[in-house]
Scaffold this active site. Sequence first.
Site, PDB file in Angstrom:
ATOM      1  N   THR A   1      44.157  49.018  38.534  1.00 46.36           N
ATOM      2  CA  THR A   1      45.225  48.032  38.353  1.00 46.36           C
ATOM      3  C   THR A   1      46.501  48.458  39.077  1.00 46.36           C
ATOM      4  O   THR A   1      46.662  49.622  39.449  1.00 46.36           O
ATOM      5  CB  THR A   1      45.550  47.858  36.860  1.00 46.36           C
ATOM      6  OG1 THR A   1      46.081  49.105  36.356  1.00 46.36           O
ATOM      7  CG2 THR A   1      44.322  47.470  36.066  1.00 46.36           C
TER       8      THR A   1
ATOM      9  N   LEU B   1      53.452  24.849  48.612  1.00 47.21           N
ATOM     10  CA  LEU B   1      53.768  23.919  49.708  1.00 47.21           C
ATOM     11  C   LEU B   1      52.695  22.844  49.868  1.00 47.21           C
ATOM     12  O   LEU B   1      52.943  21.811  50.503  1.00 47.21           O
ATOM     13  CB  LEU B   1      53.936  24.688  51.019  1.00 47.21           C
ATOM     14  CG  LEU B   1      55.163  25.614  51.085  1.00 47.21           C
ATOM     15  CD1 LEU B   1      55.175  26.388  52.395  1.00 47.21           C
ATOM     16  CD2 LEU B   1      56.461  24.810  50.929  1.00 47.21           C
TER      17      LEU B   1
ATOM     18  N   GLY C   1      39.427  47.895  41.214  1.00 44.44           N
ATOM     19  CA  GLY C   1      39.739  49.008  42.111  1.00 44.44           C
ATOM     20  C   GLY C   1      40.919  49.823  41.621  1.00 44.44           C
ATOM     21  O   GLY C   1      41.458  50.654  42.362  1.00 44.44           O
TER      22      GLY C   1
ATOM     23  N   GLU D   1      37.618  52.945  48.940  1.00 43.48           N
ATOM     24  CA  GLU D   1      37.454  51.697  48.202  1.00 43.48           C
ATOM     25  C   GLU D   1      38.762  50.921  48.163  1.00 43.48           C
ATOM     26  O   GLU D   1      38.780  49.697  48.372  1.00 43.48           O
ATOM     27  CB  GLU D   1      36.980  51.979  46.784  1.00 43.48           C
ATOM     28  CG  GLU D   1      36.837  50.714  45.941  1.00 43.48           C
ATOM     29  CD  GLU D   1      36.706  50.986  44.449  1.00 43.48           C
ATOM     30  OE1 GLU D   1      36.117  50.159  43.755  1.00 43.48           O
ATOM     31  OE2 GLU D   1      37.217  52.029  43.993  1.00 43.48           O
TER      32      GLU D   1
END
Length: 214
Positions: free
Chosen positions: A197, A169, A195, A74
Amino acid sequence: MNSGCSASRCRRGNLVNGAKTFITNGINADLVITAVRTSAERHRGISLLVLERGMAGFERGRGFEYLMRNLPQERMQIAVACLARARAGLRWTIEYVGGRTAFGQPIGGFQNTKFTLADVSTEVAVAEAFIDRCVLELDAGRLTPADAAKAKLWASEMEFRCLDRCQQLFGGYGYMREYPIARAAADARVTRVYGGTSEIMREIIGRDLKLTQR
């Protein structure tokens, strides 16, 4: 742990066959109420039977171990997605600064623009090299949880940094939804959370270092 099972009647009661996965805190249960089919009737054929810890054939498994096996995969999926979005952001920005002018020249000609995109390009290239290696290790069944955590940590943090600099930018256009960089930069924030931290990734990596406890 059985639910949606079938049962055949024997002399001393019911023989229950079946299994149930993904039960929150199931490993801690000493008594389980199961929904068991005891006859062919569609609705009335379901009986609630109580299973207790210690009964012959009644076992509780640790499903968390199976979940843990899939966490590296994962996290690699997240890392690969982060890399792809960072590369896309770099491409969009190179195209934009080549056509946008300020003070009579394309902003891509300014030293600040060159230095910024040089840093972004380098970060993306470094991430790609490590992630490619981790993907090969995953395919070979050798990817460690620590390396998967490193890939997820670096890729998600790198994506956030790089898209933030690219968005800068674009100036005001970087906040207009007509430009994909606006949405990509906003979405990059959550990749450092789901998933696992970034803080959890650092904890996993830190544990793998086996630092001396004092």
